[in-house]
Motif scaffolding. Structure first.
Motif, PDB file in Angstrom:
ATOM      1  N   VAL A   1       0.866  -1.174   0.000  1.00  0.00           N
ATOM      2  CA  VAL A   1       0.000   0.000   0.000  1.00  0.00           C
ATOM      3  C   VAL A   1       0.907   1.228   0.000  1.00  0.00           C
ATOM      4  O   VAL A   1       1.641   1.455   0.966  1.00  0.00           O
ATOM      5  N   PRO A   2       0.903   2.030  -1.065  1.00  0.00           N
ATOM      6  CA  PRO A   2       1.861   3.137  -1.167  1.00  0.00           C
ATOM      7  C   PRO A   2       1.831   4.065   0.045  1.00  0.00           C
ATOM      8  O   PRO A   2       0.768   4.495   0.497  1.00  0.00           O
ATOM      9  N   ASN A   3       3.023   4.308   0.575  1.00  0.00           N
ATOM     10  CA  ASN A   3       3.196   5.266   1.671  1.00  0.00           C
ATOM     11  C   ASN A   3       2.347   4.945   2.891  1.00  0.00           C
ATOM     12  O   ASN A   3       1.991   5.833   3.669  1.00  0.00           O
ATOM     13  N   SER A   4       2.023   3.658   3.045  1.00  0.00           N
ATOM     14  CA  SER A   4       1.214   3.201   4.188  1.00  0.00           C
ATOM     15  C   SER A   4      -0.120   3.952   4.281  1.00  0.00           C
ATOM     16  O   SER A   4      -0.650   4.181   5.377  1.00  0.00           O
ATOM     17  N   SER A   5      -0.667   4.317   3.131  1.00  0.00           N
ATOM     18  CA  SER A   5      -1.910   5.071   3.097  1.00  0.00           C
ATOM     19  C   SER A   5      -3.070   4.260   3.670  1.00  0.00           C
ATOM     20  O   SER A   5      -3.170   3.049   3.459  1.00  0.00           O
ATOM     21  N   THR A   6      -3.959   4.937   4.368  1.00  0.00           N
ATOM     22  CA  THR A   6      -5.202   4.314   4.828  1.00  0.00           C
ATOM     23  C   THR A   6      -6.405   4.923   4.107  1.00  0.00           C
ATOM     24  O   THR A   6      -7.538   4.749   4.536  1.00  0.00           O
TER      25      THR A   6
ATOM     26  N   ASN B   1       1.949  -2.193   6.028  1.00  0.00           N
ATOM     27  CA  ASN B   1       1.341  -1.918   4.723  1.00  0.00           C
ATOM     28  C   ASN B   1       1.653  -2.997   3.691  1.00  0.00           C
ATOM     29  O   ASN B   1       1.212  -2.911   2.556  1.00  0.00           O
ATOM     30  N   GLN B   2       2.412  -4.016   4.096  1.00  0.00           N
ATOM     31  CA  GLN B   2       2.676  -5.170   3.229  1.00  0.00           C
ATOM     32  C   GLN B   2       2.224  -6.475   3.877  1.00  0.00           C
ATOM     33  O   GLN B   2       2.549  -7.555   3.389  1.00  0.00           O
TER      34      GLN B   2
END
Length: 481
Positions: free
Chosen positions: A366-371, A387-388
């Motif tokens: 998930v790019p940049n740990s985005s929520t 995020n992975q």
């Protein structure tokens, strides 16, 4: 500089002492890899594993973990002498926080423990420490954890006992994740310089695993088992192609390098079944500086001899020997390894871990740990971060994060055409959030039947994931582990 690497670990302070080999109780394994090597006249002088004992009588600690909440440490031992890691002890100690692996103990009794690699002549400071939970596995049906090396991570011991120096003979093997690799320098296990610097040709002898082609390389696209001999990764007698060194990417891969006076070999095989194959067996490279060798006797894991740390991989167990093992001895060791039934726990419901893109050697990210809902997923160097980390649920969903921020892998807007974006979205139980893990390694959408695909079969960080017509190619093969 390596983007998004995990937080750097702090330097260890004080003496770190591993347990020695002791007599085990009745019922211990009849023999381990190091018992087999000793019977062959080439005893282990270093034996590292976070999953099991490598001697039938070993009953000490395998590794040490440190938790983030209070920096407390705990040694993780065995369920019984000669047996398997006590993963439950780690899970209990690390519950509610995160842990890193601080020490990998040497089971040989020589004290050749591996700790955080210091800075070397390559750019960058001391290495990061591996997440203690990023490489879950099973061995003989028992839960255990491997050593997940993200770029920037590495372990080392520059003050060893009994490791070969000069042109003296030695052997080594490692059990690795054959689907976790990259083209960085250098994911190694073995003999290196004692000053963490590049001291010239022939000052190293280590197993390398990856698909870099700057020096030697094998057939296909890699990854390959090669030897890092310093200033060169060798697949054979020269610094170019050895077509006899094949691409080898079994989920659990046995990799072997051994060397003596003007003679060395590469061997490998499937660590879950079958025999070893020999990919090179001959004289030292036809480049000056490698005959005789000038080995120095340090031990590295996950980095190059000068602390080049751009590579990635996963390590489960490995040893180094005194003397050049025979093929017959190694064949018996391979039989012991395959008898351990290494496994991922499969893709069974409830499995949690990284979703590895086999073709790219990276992880679904998930790019940049985005929520933020609707974030399109990509591949990135595997880091073991939240995020992975994906969980396959009993309803076939793939979730990331937990609690109020939990999101699901989602086929955008219920679309069913090739090229549909794969995004994160609040879990809703819809068929566009249900996924089927197939026997050929593909992951398909229950809604459309399309496969999770790395766009354009690219391998670079940041390549987007999408849905595409299933074709079974490596950019559609995934491994949840």
């Amino acid at each position: 500089m390596f983007a998004r690497a995990g937080a750097a670990g702090t330097l260890l302070v004080g003496a770190l002492v591993g347990a020695t080999v002791t007599a085990g109780p009745a019922g211990a394994a009849a023999s381990g890899p190091c018992d087999i090597y000793a019977s062959g006249g080439t005893p282990c002088v270093a034996a590292h594993s976070t999953t099991r004992a490598l001697y039938a009588s070993y009953n000490g600690s395998l590794y040490q973990v440190r938790r983030a909440s209070d920096n407390a440490t705990q040694n993780i031992g065995l369920l019984s002498a000669g047996g398997y890691a006590n993963a439950a002890a780690q899970d209990s100690f690390c519950a509610g926080t995160s842990c890193v692996i601080t020490v990998i103990y040497d089971q040989s009794g020589r004290g050749n423990n591996l700790t955080q690699a210091p800075a070397g002549s390559a750019a960058g400071g001391p290495d990061n420490l591996a997440s203690a939970t990023a490489a879950p596995t099973t061995v003989a049906g028992h839960k255990a954890y491997g050593v997940f090396v993200a770029p920037g991570t590495g372990y080392r011991n520059n003050h060893t006992s009994g490791i070969a120096t000069g042109d003296n003979p030695e052997g080594m093997y490692a059990v690795l994740d054959g689907t976790h690799y990259n083209g960085g320098c250098c994911f190694d296990y073995g003999n290196a310089e004692t000053d963490s610097r590049d001291d010239g040709n022939g000052t190293m002898e280590a197993i390398y695993f990856g698909n870099i082609k700057v020096w030697g390389y094998g057939s296909g696209n890699g990854p390959w088992i090669m030897a890092d001999l310093e200033n060169g990764l060798f697949s054979g007698v020269n610094q170019h192609l050895n077509s006899g060194d094949p691409t080898i990417n079994y989920r659990y891969t046995t990799a072997i390098i051994k060397g003596g006076p003007n003679h060395w070999a590469i061997r490998g095989g499937n660590a879950q079944s079958g025999n070893l194959s020999t990919f090179y067996d001959g004289v030292r490279p036809n480049v000056s500086g490698y005959n005789p060798m000038k080995k120095q006797g340090a031990i590295i894991l996950g980095t190059g001899g000068d602390n080049s740390k751009g590579a990635q991989g996963t390590f489960y167990e490995g040893v180094m020997t005194s003397g050049y093992p025979t093929d017959a001895t190694e064949n018996t060791v391979q039989a012991n390894i395959t008898s351990m039934n290494y496994g991922t726990g499969g893709t069974s419901t409830g499995t949690t871990g990284a979703l590895h893109a086999v073709g790219a050697g990276r992880c679904l990210d998930v790019p940049n740990s985005s929520t933020t809902s609707g974030t399109q997923l990509q591949i990135w160097d595997c880091s073991g971060q939240a995020n992975q980390t994906w969980t396959r649920t009993s309803s076939g969903q793939l979730t990331v994060y937990s609690g109020s921020t939990q999101l699901c892998l989602d086929a955008y807007n219920n679309q069913t055409t090739a090229g549909t974006k794969v995004v994160t979205w609040p879990c809703n139980g819809g068929s566009n959030q249900q996924w089927q893990f197939n026997s050929n390694g593909t992951v398909s959408s229950t809604l459309s039947g399309l496969c999770l695909d790395v766009t354009g079969a690219a391998t670079a960080n940041g390549t987007l994931a999408e849905l595409w017509t299933c074709n079974g190619q490596s950019n559609q093969q995934w491994n949840l582990s």
